[in-house]
Design an enzyme around this catalytic site. Structure first.
Site, short mmCIF file in Angstrom:
data_model
loop_
_atom_site.label_atom_id
_atom_site.label_comp_id
_atom_site.label_asym_id
_atom_site.label_seq_id
_atom_site.Cartn_x
_atom_site.Cartn_y
_atom_site.Cartn_z
N LYS A 50 9.19 -6.60 -3.73
CA LYS A 50 7.78 -6.99 -3.75
C LYS A 50 6.91 -5.85 -3.22
CE LYS A 50 8.38 -9.16 0.78
NZ LYS A 50 8.70 -10.43 1.47
N ARG A 152 5.26 -21.49 6.30
CA ARG A 152 4.46 -20.54 5.52
C ARG A 152 4.56 -20.97 4.07
NH1 ARG A 152 6.07 -14.18 5.07
NH2 ARG A 152 7.80 -15.16 4.00
N TYR A 274 -13.78 12.85 15.98
CA TYR A 274 -14.79 11.81 16.16
C TYR A 274 -14.66 11.14 17.52
CZ TYR A 274 -15.93 11.70 11.14
OH TYR A 274 -16.34 12.00 9.87
N MET A 322 -10.57 9.86 7.92
CA MET A 322 -10.22 9.34 6.59
C MET A 322 -9.22 10.23 5.86
SD MET A 322 -12.70 8.35 3.40
CE MET A 322 -13.67 7.22 4.37
C1 LIG Z 1 9.91 -10.29 2.17
C2 LIG Z 1 10.95 -11.32 2.11
C3 LIG Z 1 12.31 -10.98 2.23
C4 LIG Z 1 12.77 -9.59 2.62
O1 LIG Z 1 12.55 -9.43 3.99
P1 LIG Z 1 13.01 -8.11 4.79
O2 LIG Z 1 12.75 -8.45 6.20
O3 LIG Z 1 12.16 -7.00 4.28
O4 LIG Z 1 14.45 -7.89 4.49
C5 LIG Z 1 13.25 -11.97 2.03
N1 LIG Z 1 12.89 -13.24 1.75
C6 LIG Z 1 11.59 -13.61 1.66
C7 LIG Z 1 11.26 -15.03 1.37
C8 LIG Z 1 10.59 -12.68 1.85
O5 LIG Z 1 9.30 -13.05 1.80
#
Ligand SMILES: *Cc1c(COP(=O)(O)O)cnc(C)c1O
Length: 381
Positions: A50, A152, A274, A322
């Site tokens: 992802k 979640r 800055y 930046m």
């Molecule tokens: C992002 C995610 C993972 C991977 O998690 P890591 O800590 O990066 O290994 C696995 N399962 C779900 C549901 C996630 O959202």
């Protein structure tokens, strides 16, 4: 690597680039194999790609993982799934691609057109995927996410009760996986790990039989009881430490080298950057590097980050701006910190997790923040 071996000789930086981001695909593959080897014999290792493979580029990382043996991929969003399907078209056309955000991530027809499998997170999503199966006129594959305490994503316990009473709600759905997600996996002694596992086992016992999946990267290191049939590592594939406070068992994947634009000598009481937040205590030499918060070098690294140049660890002084940061390179021979030289902002001596700690965040955020202005080099792709 030997001290001082951080210069331009290592990486060819196009004259126009301010920084080069090197992504070692062989290291990603080695990490995948290392995790697969750690798993209990019945368990397979998936790959979470992802957010563009945690910022590293799913179009290159995805095929590399497939060549290392990954057959199942997780993304968050529908568009990510479409992009990964396209990236895997030649190397792994039959790969399973699951979309964590579920049917809410987009139209069912798009899931089907790209053979993407939604992770269903509620009774409503189950219903909508069932309707999609009716429209298709055949069973459609899906995974089911049951919430075990994360609160979640995933089906709440009350909805699980309804589903367990009436399993026909899954008619028309080919259940490929029943999964859940750990809230505290990186804290190996946290009581919530065993609690979530018990809740997960109970939930699976009330649902139609399907392969199970609970462990993210850190979950793998909680031991075989957490492995079930499929592990879902993300950050560990990309070199993040899944066992904080212990030696990182993963290979580093990312190296970020910034180019020095200018070097100068100053003396007390002059200030840097800055807000004049750093004041020279005496004569010192500064180097200005062409990377800033617009590149994902977080502003919270102001007066906190460290870089590696000329075989020395050197501090970021003053605010991150930046497009620029300023380093105190007094400890470095001038020839190693001249304009045009490269400094490691992430590298063998500056691990992602150390930088994250200095920034008050986690390696995940450092990686996913890596910007679009870097010259990217994929090694051993
Ligand atoms: C992002 C995610 C993972 C991977 O998690 P890591 O800590 O990066 O290994 C696995 N399962 C779900 C549901 C996630 O959202």
């Amino acid at each position: 690597m030997s001290a001082g071996d951080t210069g331009a000789a290592d990486t060819s930086l196009p004259a126009r680039a301010g920084a080069v981001l090197t992504i070692d695909l062989a290291a990603v593959q080695a990490n995948y194999r290392r995790l697969q080897e750690r798993l209990a014999p019945q368990a397979r290792c998936a790959a979470v790609v992802k957010a563009d493979a945690y910022g590293l580029g799913a179009a290159r990382v995805g095929p590399a993982l497939a060549r290392a043996g990954a057959e199942t991929f997780f993304v968050a969003q529908l568009d990510e799934g479409i992009a990964v399907r396209e990236a895997l078209r030649c190397v792994a056309p039959e790969a399973e691609i699951l979309v964590l955000n579920g049917t809410g991530a987009g139209p069912g027809a798009d899931f089907r057109a790209h053979r993407l499998i939604p992770v269903l997170n509620s009774l409503g999503e189950i219903e909508s995927w069932q309707s999609e199966a009716a429209r298709a006129g055949h069973r459609l594959a899906a995974a089911l996410h049951v919430d075990t305490g994360m609160n979640r994503l995933g089906m709440p316990q009350a909805e699980l009760d309804v589903l367990a009473e009436d399993p026909r709600r899954l008619d028309g759905i080919g259940l490929r996986l029943t999964m859940s997600h750990l809230a505290c996996a990186e804290l190996s002694r946290h009581p919530m790990n065993a609690e979530q596992r018990a809740i997960y086992d109970a939930a699976r016992g009330r649902l139609p039989a399907a392969p199970g999946s609970l462990a993210n990267s850190s979950g793998i290191f909680l031991g075989p009881a957490y492995h079930y049939d499929l592990a879902r590592p993300g950050v560990a594939l990309y070199g993040g430490n899944p066992t904080p406070n212990q030696r990182n068992p993963m290979q580093q994947v990312v190296r970020l080298q910034g180019k020095i634009l200018q070097a100068r000598e100053i003396d007390a009481p002059q200030t840097v950057g800055y807000g004049a937040t750093h004041r020279a205590a005496g004569p010192c030499r500064l180097a200005t590097v062409a990377v800033g918060y617009a590149d994902g070098y977080l502003r919270s690294l102001s007066n906190r980050g460290r870089a590696w140049v000329g075989g020395q660890s050197v501090p970021v002084v003053g605010r991150v701006s930046m497009d620029l940061i300023t380093l105190d390179v007094s400890a470095v021979p001038p020839e190693a910190s001249r304009p045009g030289a490269l400094v490691d902002l992430i590298g063998p001596e500056v691990p992602v997790d150390d930088l994250a700690e200095a920034a008050g965040t986690i390696g995940y955020e450092i990686l996913t923040a890596l910007g679009g202005r870097y010259h990217r080099v994929y090694r051993n792709g």
